[in-house]
Design an enzyme around this catalytic site. Structure first.
Site, PDB file in Angstrom:
ATOM      1  N   CYS A   1       0.824  -1.210   0.000  1.00 51.35           N
ATOM      2  CA  CYS A   1       0.000   0.000   0.000  1.00 51.35           C
ATOM      3  C   CYS A   1       0.860   1.262   0.000  1.00 51.35           C
ATOM      4  O   CYS A   1       1.252   1.747   1.067  1.00 51.35           O
ATOM      5  CB  CYS A   1      -0.940   0.002   1.206  1.00 51.35           C
TER       6      CYS A   1
ATOM      7  N   CYS B   1      -0.754   4.206   1.884  1.00 49.66           N
ATOM      8  CA  CYS B   1      -0.641   4.174   3.347  1.00 49.66           C
ATOM      9  C   CYS B   1       0.792   4.459   3.806  1.00 49.66           C
ATOM     10  O   CYS B   1       1.017   5.181   4.774  1.00 49.66           O
ATOM     11  CB  CYS B   1      -1.025   2.804   3.899  1.00 49.66           C
ATOM     12  N   ASP B   2       1.747   3.857   3.124  1.00 44.83           N
ATOM     13  CA  ASP B   2       3.103   3.776   3.674  1.00 44.83           C
ATOM     14  C   ASP B   2       4.126   4.700   3.034  1.00 44.83           C
ATOM     15  O   ASP B   2       5.276   4.761   3.487  1.00 44.83           O
ATOM     16  CB  ASP B   2       3.605   2.322   3.566  1.00 44.83           C
TER      17      ASP B   2
END
Lengths: 202, 321
Positions: free
Chosen positions: B149, B152-153
């Site tokens: 992701c 997200c990261d």
């Protein structure tokens, strides 16, 4: 300029109608302007059941801003609850103001039998759509059991802590320094894993 | 700084939700959300079991540029808008994961991680999970440099090096998201050309931060106590070690069909085999989106299939009325 649009406010008001009990939200912040204070003030105007307390802290070591939901000090957000974490904050407030059961019977039985305190740290980023379920679960466990403290930690705002817990992906749930789970996991998976881990430790 | 108002999690009243329905919709991505909007508007007594990943894979896509009506929209914003629309239409959501299903006395029993439902009809829209390669280091460093992701990261890789493995739309879109953050980006693909939309592929390959590794395979993720330190690639020139801080894997998906194996026919890739677009081998079960063998994995087709599923259920219920 307000952070919430009129449409957002309308939607939140609708959800806050679910609140039946008074909820206290405590913000601890560094001196000066704070976006978290602004957003909490805006939320505070959307329900008569909400009470906002703002505390200024000059401690350099403190993890600020910090938002605590309820009066127990066990349901915490560290860092600005922006992006998707705003959803977690709203859910936490609504959960605290309702009496409905939010955990499964198995999870409640596990928490009832706890022989030691549990500290849950859920590392998140505001851009992570899959993080709120992990935060909400941890907060619900803390709301149910006074043996549980649950913190949602905005990983970008606390890089030293993120480094300490080797966070390079979110959500990352770290429990009592010894057990961790990567990614968003169902309640049953987290509880079963934790149960097994605690049995091994004892 | 934005504040996203999405409060679907409130609906997760575990243990209080079991019951009997006309329709259960399993899934939380665009296909399920579209099915939910139509089911609610048709007045079908339903529940959506959306699991723990609201918005599904689409929510993890940084920018969607091919959904009609939006020249560019964050995947999570698009799915949040769909969810809002579904809730406004009267859709009922539960944050529960389907663990198993079976047919009993002409109805379908759906067992979740915290409740049981019986239903006349079921829509499988559980999507697909990111596939893994099974190479050494991949599991070990998941969450410590290995990610699925970028949305997200990405913040963890600011001014660091990253490698993206894959050549489809997801790989290229997420690489284009990462490129704004990282200092350099390696793109590893098993062919000599990207499979992604040519417009996006060119934008990525031409970027000054990008180094491409064509006809190459990820052989190993290496690291130390702190996380990922590099990758080993099998390239046409032999094994090559590349220093990197992060590895983002977009090497396909695996349909989330495990709970439905006894209910419907699956193909060899575990996707639900469809008939007439959304029908399955079981007349009480319909399927939509990435979980099917329909092939074209796009939000626009997923929502179309979701709508068709609920319309089919409505017709069946009407014909019995």
């Amino acid at each position: 300029m307000p952070l919430l649009s009129d449409e957002d406010k309308k939607a939140i008001r609708g959800h806050f109608n679910l609140i039946t009990e008074n909820v206290t939200v405590t913000l601890t912040k560094a001196p000066g302007k704070s976006e978290t204070e602004t957003i909490l003030n805006e939320l505070n105007e959307l329900s008569t059941k909400l009470t906002l307390i703002v505390v200024e802290s000059k401690k350099e070591s403190a993890m600020l801003p910090s938002v605590s939901i309820g009066s127990t000090g066990r349901i915490l957000f560290r860092g600005t609850p922006s992006g998707y974490e705003f959803s977690s904050l709203l859910t936490g407030i609504i959960d605290s103001g309702r009496t409905e059961k939010t955990l499964s019977d198995e999870t409640m039985a596990f928490l009832n039998n706890l022989q030691e305190d549990i500290h849950i740290r859920v590392f998140v980023t505001p851009t992570c759509p899959h993080c709120p379920p992990s935060v909400v679960l941890a907060h619900r466990m803390a709301a149910y059991s006074d043996r549980v403290i649950a913190e949602a930690i905005e990983a970008n705002e606390f890089p030293d802590l993120s480094r300490k817990y080797q966070v390079q992906g979110v959500p990352r749930t770290v429990i009592n320094e010894t057990y961790s789970v990567e990614g968003s996991q169902p309640e049953s998976y987290l509880v079963e894993g934790l149960k097994k881990h605690m049995e091994k430790q004892s | 700084m934005s504040f996203k108002v999405e409060i679907g999690l409130v609906d997760s009243g575990a243990g209080q939700t079991s019951g009997s329905y006309q329709l259960v919709i399993a899934g939380g991505g665009p296909a399920a959300l579209s099915a939910a909007i139509y089911a609610a508007r048709y007045g079908i007594r339903h529940v959506v079991l959306e699991s723990w990943k609201p918005g599904g894979q689409a929510a993890l896509t940084a920018e969607i540029e091919n959904y009609p009506g939006f020249s560019s929209i964050a995947g999570s914003d698009l799915t949040a808008a769909m969810k809002k629309q579904a809730l406004e239409a009267g859709a009922v959501f539960r944050m529960e994961t389907v663990e198993g299903t079976k047919e009993i006395d002409g109805r379908i029993l759906v067992k979740t991680d915290s409740a049981e439902y019986t239903t006349e009809y079921l829509i499988i829209a559980t999507g697909a999970a990111p596939a893994t390669l099974g190479v050494p280091g991949e599991d070990k460093y998941y969450g410590r440099g290995v990610s699925f992701c970028a949305t997200c990261d990405a913040p963890f890789f600011k001014n660091k090096r990253a490698v993206v493995v894959g050549g489809g739309d997801s790989a290229v879109k997420e690489a284009l998201h990462l490129i704004h953050v990282v200092s350099e980006l390696g793109l590893v693909h098993r062919r000599d050309k990207l499979r992604a939309e040519p417009y996006l592929a060119k934008k990525l390959v031409d970027h000054e931060k990008v180094t491409t590794y064509w006809n190459s395979h990820l052989a190993e993720v290496t690291g130390d106590d702190q996380g990922v330190t590099g990758v080993i690639l099998d390239t046409p020139e032999g094994r090559k070690h590349i220093d990197t801080d992060g590895v983002f894997l977009y090497v396909g998906t695996i349909p989330a069909t495990e709970p439905f194996v006894s209910l419907v026919e699956l193909d060899r890739k575990k996707a639900v085999v469809t008939r007439n677009i959304v029908g399955t081998s079981n007349p009480r079960v319909f399927a939509a989106g990435d979980v099917t063998n329909n092939g074209f994995r796009q939000v626009v087709t997923a929502v179309s299939e979701g709508a068709r599923c609920s319309a089919a259920v409505f017709d069946l219920l009407e014909s019995k009325a």
